[in-house]
Scaffold this motif. Sequence first.
Motif, short mmCIF file in Angstrom:
data_model
loop_
_atom_site.label_atom_id
_atom_site.label_comp_id
_atom_site.label_asym_id
_atom_site.label_seq_id
_atom_site.Cartn_x
_atom_site.Cartn_y
_atom_site.Cartn_z
N LEU A 115 0.86 -1.19 0.00
CA LEU A 115 0.00 0.00 0.00
C LEU A 115 0.89 1.24 0.00
N ILE A 116 0.66 2.14 -0.96
CA ILE A 116 1.49 3.33 -1.12
C ILE A 116 0.63 4.57 -0.92
N ASN A 117 0.95 5.37 0.09
CA ASN A 117 0.18 6.59 0.40
C ASN A 117 -1.33 6.34 0.28
N PRO A 118 -1.86 5.35 1.00
CA PRO A 118 -3.27 5.01 0.83
C PRO A 118 -4.19 6.19 1.16
N ALA A 119 -5.17 6.42 0.31
CA ALA A 119 -6.07 7.57 0.47
C ALA A 119 -7.13 7.34 1.54
N GLY A 209 5.09 8.66 1.70
CA GLY A 209 5.93 9.80 1.38
C GLY A 209 6.04 10.72 2.58
N GLY A 210 7.23 10.91 3.10
CA GLY A 210 7.42 11.73 4.27
C GLY A 210 7.11 13.19 4.03
N SER A 211 7.11 13.61 2.76
CA SER A 211 6.80 15.01 2.42
C SER A 211 5.49 15.11 1.64
N PRO A 237 11.58 9.77 2.99
CA PRO A 237 11.59 11.06 3.68
C PRO A 237 11.26 12.27 2.82
N ASN A 238 11.79 12.34 1.61
CA ASN A 238 11.63 13.55 0.79
C ASN A 238 10.55 13.44 -0.27
N CYS A 243 4.72 9.55 -5.28
CA CYS A 243 6.15 9.23 -5.11
C CYS A 243 6.70 8.33 -6.20
N LEU A 244 5.85 7.50 -6.83
CA LEU A 244 6.37 6.57 -7.84
C LEU A 244 6.86 7.28 -9.10
N LEU A 245 6.49 8.56 -9.25
CA LEU A 245 6.96 9.33 -10.41
C LEU A 245 8.33 9.96 -10.17
N GLU A 246 8.78 9.96 -8.93
CA GLU A 246 10.03 10.66 -8.60
C GLU A 246 11.23 9.88 -9.12
#
Length: 275
Positions: A115-119, A209-211, A237-238, A243-246
């Motif tokens: 799970l990534i940044n679950p809404a 994502g910490g930010s 952290p940043n 985030c997966l686009l970074e």
Amino acid sequence: MTTPEVELKPCFLTPKRLQPEFPLFVYLPGMDGTGQLLRSQTAGLEVGFDVRCFAIPRKDLTSWDVLTNNVLDLIHAELEKSSHRPVYLCGESFGGCLAMKVAIKAPQLFKRIILINPASAFQLRPWLNWASQITYLVPSGLYDIGALGLLPFLASLPRISRSDRHELLRTMRSVPAETVHWRLSLLREFEIDEEQLSRLRQPVLLIAGGSDRLLPSVTEVKRIANIIPNTEIMVLPNCGHACLLEQDINLYEILKANDFLENQVDIGKQQEVRG
């Protein structure tokens, strides 16, 4: 990822190279529902997975239950072709909510869950909840401007390539206003049975994502970790919400670093044979 006709019904986008000998990796996308924004991660994931990306038609206005059944039907159709392989379920943002619904409906189906940044954190932001209820007052013509203004909240822009920034904006603008209203209403009403969540026994990796300026994702993954027994938290952290686009984020390497891959020896052997 190749793009079939996705305007009629939900489907899986598939890579050009199918790899039925690898574990099946099913990705459920964010609010846009297109699945196109996974493109920067696809090559990395294909090192060890047969990747499928759930795509929802732009005008789809169905419930969580219908979307859940759509995902499960598509997974079962894939497993009919190659049944004896593990399935990894990965949901990001809106897709993280859907992934939880899918997991508790068919818990035996999945070897690992990400799970990534679950809404599901949406309800922890009262102002977002309030703002989402008045979006129907915004004229459709202003949605393009609104999407542009939302970009800094969705992503850490300096960490995303120019082409991916354009792709993110284009994708956001491709979703009709009515669909945005509907999916926001789904997030406002999102509920998950915590007792059913607590029965999940497979390893679950929670990435935040910490930010993240859009949602309190770190707080939310800690909350979920207190419900699901076999979890591990990874805070980037940043990183922002998307985030997966970074550029320095490689999901496959994150899974590897967290011992979230299995049968790596077998995969390595298969690659040597191919080489």
